[in-house]
Design a protein around this motif. Structure first.
Motif, mmCIF file in Angstrom:
data_model
loop_
_atom_site.group_PDB
_atom_site.id
_atom_site.type_symbol
_atom_site.label_atom_id
_atom_site.label_comp_id
_atom_site.label_asym_id
_atom_site.label_seq_id
_atom_site.Cartn_x
_atom_site.Cartn_y
_atom_site.Cartn_z
ATOM 1 N N UNK A 556 0.543 -1.240 0.155
ATOM 2 C CA UNK A 556 -0.087 0.028 0.582
ATOM 3 C C UNK A 556 1.158 1.133 0.092
ATOM 4 N N UNK A 557 2.369 1.121 0.373
ATOM 5 C CA UNK A 557 2.607 2.535 0.692
ATOM 6 C C UNK A 557 3.763 2.739 -0.788
ATOM 7 N N UNK A 558 4.026 1.870 -0.994
ATOM 8 C CA UNK A 558 3.985 1.839 -2.326
ATOM 9 C C UNK A 558 3.432 2.450 -3.824
ATOM 10 N N UNK A 559 2.132 2.150 -3.709
ATOM 11 C CA UNK A 559 1.026 2.146 -4.544
ATOM 12 C C UNK A 559 0.894 3.835 -4.584
ATOM 13 N N UNK A 560 0.606 3.901 -2.788
ATOM 14 C CA UNK A 560 0.407 5.655 -2.776
ATOM 15 C C UNK A 560 1.713 6.253 -2.703
ATOM 16 N N UNK A 561 2.660 5.888 -3.171
ATOM 17 C CA UNK A 561 3.955 6.977 -3.547
ATOM 18 C C UNK A 561 4.367 7.189 -1.454
ATOM 19 N N UNK A 562 4.301 6.813 -0.335
ATOM 20 C CA UNK A 562 4.263 7.101 0.997
ATOM 21 C C UNK A 562 5.753 6.879 1.061
ATOM 22 N N UNK A 617 -7.342 -1.106 -3.251
ATOM 23 C CA UNK A 617 -7.510 -1.387 -2.896
ATOM 24 C C UNK A 617 -7.509 -3.546 -2.180
ATOM 25 N N UNK A 618 -8.168 -4.212 -1.575
ATOM 26 C CA UNK A 618 -8.488 -5.405 -1.612
ATOM 27 C C UNK A 618 -8.281 -6.357 -2.642
ATOM 28 N N UNK A 619 -8.942 -5.684 -3.882
ATOM 29 C CA UNK A 619 -8.895 -6.620 -4.508
ATOM 30 C C UNK A 619 -7.843 -6.583 -5.699
ATOM 31 N N UNK A 620 -6.935 -5.356 -5.752
ATOM 32 C CA UNK A 620 -5.035 -5.253 -6.536
ATOM 33 C C UNK A 620 -4.551 -5.598 -5.785
ATOM 34 N N UNK A 621 -5.039 -5.731 -4.543
ATOM 35 C CA UNK A 621 -3.987 -6.595 -3.670
ATOM 36 C C UNK A 621 -3.607 -7.689 -3.709
ATOM 37 N N UNK A 622 -5.125 -8.221 -3.688
ATOM 38 C CA UNK A 622 -5.237 -9.824 -3.504
ATOM 39 C C UNK A 622 -4.498 -10.268 -5.098
ATOM 40 N N UNK A 623 -4.870 -9.925 -6.760
ATOM 41 C CA UNK A 623 -4.008 -10.027 -7.539
ATOM 42 C C UNK A 623 -3.111 -9.685 -7.750
#
Length: 624
Positions: A556-562, A617-623
């Motif tokens: 999540x941190x990588x995806x939102x550039x945190x 979201x959970x769907x992308x994370x799960x994929x």
């Protein structure tokens, strides 16, 4: 080669290295010498320098055997014996006592054997011969050599050529930081009872593995000192993971039963369960109040009565030997300053409880059919002020740290604040400390992940008073350590994963692969060409694939550039322009992830527009 360069070479200090970009980078003589000066060597005293060189270069020729010899299972076992010229025609008798109390013996005359090397000490020409001991079983054996009324003993380590494995079948599982587990019953930190529940849930979902954080004993209870990767002692477990309520010394204890029904006690537990982060100080104080009472009860009702529980405790203490006694003494000596009880018996008792509770977790994983079960994690080092280093000051160099040279994740280099072991002393001690680390950390698990596995071959030593960039690589007896790893892997039926991320030496992965050590691949870095993500069928088969670990951002941190924002805040991204360039690069990487999923027909519907600004979201994370 001048004397200083020769001594640096004998100590394993490399004059150059290949950096992350593959460029050969020289290391200044001054920087290399400074590292050994910090270890206490007087490098600019010529007589002392001569003495150091003699001890490492010539002295070994004046003894028949090295402290330990590494041999391979299934092959004729040869040891190299070094001989004084006067003993050319002397009869030598050798005796091997194996760990299994088998006995082998033989004799030889050096002049009858092929010479394999020589060395002049003054006018004396010493020479080496290989002595055939026959085929020996695996294990740690004792070789005794006798001649002219003299005797010398050394350790023989006979190892299988590869680590223990679990077959070719693909398996999957979770990684979990045990302290993050939340439950309605724990005391504000995840414990071994929570881990048992996670094992049941994971097995029911079809998982065969749960990777956990290092469980090593911590040095302090403060938030700043609690990192599992900067422990006090890697041979010992952290008592914070003990579930007191699972023990008979809690359940049968009237004092604790009374306390458990007290309203203020219940409020303390409730408050700790509600905190958004683990309050290590408060949790530890609470648990040690109870631990002290549990130990008092155990002493009176079990130790003094000599019960079966007391006998099990005694067997555990005996099996762990001197290192456990040293740890308990260390904890007791510093306890008053932390407001803790100073009875070393308490700390022996807590190690016993922690070991038995972890053992139950492992047995449960076996009972529910997990193919691997727990995968423990061995940190690469321990704090200089902790029990492990203080109990073995000859081995460690407490005025030097180790870390890593510059790479894309750490462009300024890294200093991890942990003292390195001296490779010369490691060999001199017959690798005893390394063997102990593996034996204690391979207990009660099906696999062991070795953090920064490159430390088996080399470590980047950093001066404590200078930037880490002014460090150098120091090499270790890699083949010997790898052989011991194979041996302990089989003895414990424990698969091994070597974390091989960062600046990796040439051929290192090939050696690990040949020894049956699984590589550790990270999602972010697995590309064909530095850009396009690898498809599943193109990944290395002998590897553990992970989305993230403790060294990289969460997904999540990588995806939102945190992570980029944090790196800018810390000065690792130097300008706003560079920050914008990094954000643009990340957007391109995220688009590649979406394309990668689309190729595999796994792209969740809402992401079909390839909008990289859409939150994870959970769907992308799960994929993924």
């Amino acid at each position: 080669m001048d004397k200083l360069e020769k001594f640096l070479s004998l100590q394993g200090v490399a004059p150059e290295y290949y950096n992350y970009s593959g460029q050969l980078t020289p290391v200044r003589l001054e920087d290399r010498a400074h590292l050994l000066e910090a270890c206490g060597y007087s490098l600019f005293d010529e007589q002392k320098l001569n003495d150091y060189i003699f001890e490492l270069d010539a002295r070994p020729w004046q003894t028949w055997l090295p402290p330990a010899s590494i041999l391979t299972e299934g092959q004729n076992s040869h040891v190299e014996v070094r001989i004084h010229p006067d003993d050319y025609y002397t009869r030598f008798d050798w005796f091997v006592e194996t760990e299994q109390h088998q006995h082998f013996n033989g004799s030889f005359v050096p002049g009858d054997l092929e010479e394999t090397g020589n060395y002049y000490v003054g006018s004396d020409r010493y020479f080496a011969v290989k002595v055939d001991l026959g085929e020996l079983p695996t294990g740690y054996h004792v070789l005794t050599l006798r001649a002219n009324d003299l005797e010398q003993q050394a350790r023989l380590i006979v190892a299988p050529p590869r680590c223990w494995g679990f077959g070719e079948e693909k398996i999957w599982g979770f990684t979990c930081q045990v302290y993050t587990l939340r439950s309605a019953r724990n005391w504000g930190v995840g414990d071994f009872t929570d881990l048992q529940e996670l094992i049941r849930l994971s097995a029911a979902a079809g998982a065969d593995l749960i990777g956990i954080n290092p469980l090593h004993a911590s040095l302090d209870f403060s938030q700043e000192q609690i990192s599992p990767y900067s422990p006090s002692d890697r041979l010992r477990l952290d008592p914070i993971y003990i579930d007191p309520e699972a023990e008979a010394d809690y359940q049968d204890n009237p004092q604790l039963n009374k306390r458990a029904s007290d309203g203020s006690w219940k409020r303390r537990l409730k408050d700790l369960r509600k905190t958004p982060f683990v309050d290590y100080t408060a949790v530890s104080r609470l648990k040690y109040e109870v631990f002290e009472e549990m130990y008092r009860f155990f002493r009176i009702h079990h130790l003094e009565a000599g019960t079966s529980r007391a006998r099990d405790f005694a067997r555990f203490i005996e099996s762990q030997g001197l290192p456990l006694q040293q740890f308990a003494t260390f904890e007791a000596d510093r306890a008053p300053g932390r407001g803790m009880p100073g009875d070393s018996g308490l700390y022996l008792y807590l190690q016993w409880l922690a070991d038995r509770q972890l053992e139950k977790c492992n047995k449960l994983a076996e009972e529910v059919g997990m193919k691997i079960g727990l995968m423990r994690d061995l940190a690469v080092g321990a704090q200089g002020g902790g029990a492990e280093v203080q109990g073995n000051l000859e081995l460690f160099c407490p005025r030097v740290n180790f870390g890593a040279p510059a790479d894309p994740l750490g462009p300024l280099g890294q200093d991890w604040g942990l003292p390195p072991p001296n490779p010369v002393i490691l060999k001199k001690q017959g690798y005893s400390h390394f063997i102990g680390l593996l034996q204690t950390n391979m207990a009660h698990c099906g696999a062991l992940r070795i953090d920064h596995a490159m430390a088996l071959m080399r470590l980047w030593w950093c001066p404590q008073d200078r930037p880490s960039s002014q460090g150098a690589y120091v090499y270790y007896p890699f083949k010997a350590l790898l052989a011991i790893l194979c041996l302990e892997s089989h003895r414990n039926q424990c698969a091994v994963v070597g974390e091989d991320l960062g600046v990796v030496p040439d051929d290192f992965r090939a050696y690990l692969h040949g020894a049956g050590v699984l590589s550790n691949k990270m999602f972010y870095f697995e590309h064909y060409d530095g850009w396009h993500f690898k498809l599943p069928w193109d990944h290395e088969p002998q590897a553990m694939l992970m989305i993230t670990n403790h060294d990289v951002p969460t997904l999540a941190g990588w995806w939102n550039r945190a992570d980029l924002s944090l790196r800018r805040k810390l000065g690792l991204i130097g300008s706003d322009q560079e920050f914008q360039e990094q954000n643009n690069l990340r957007d391109g990487q995220k688009l590649e992830v979406l394309n990668w999923l689309e190729k595999q027909h796994l792209l969740p519907g809402p992401y079909g527009d390839k909008n990289v600004d859409r939150p994870l979201d959970e769907a992308l994370c799960g994929a993924i």
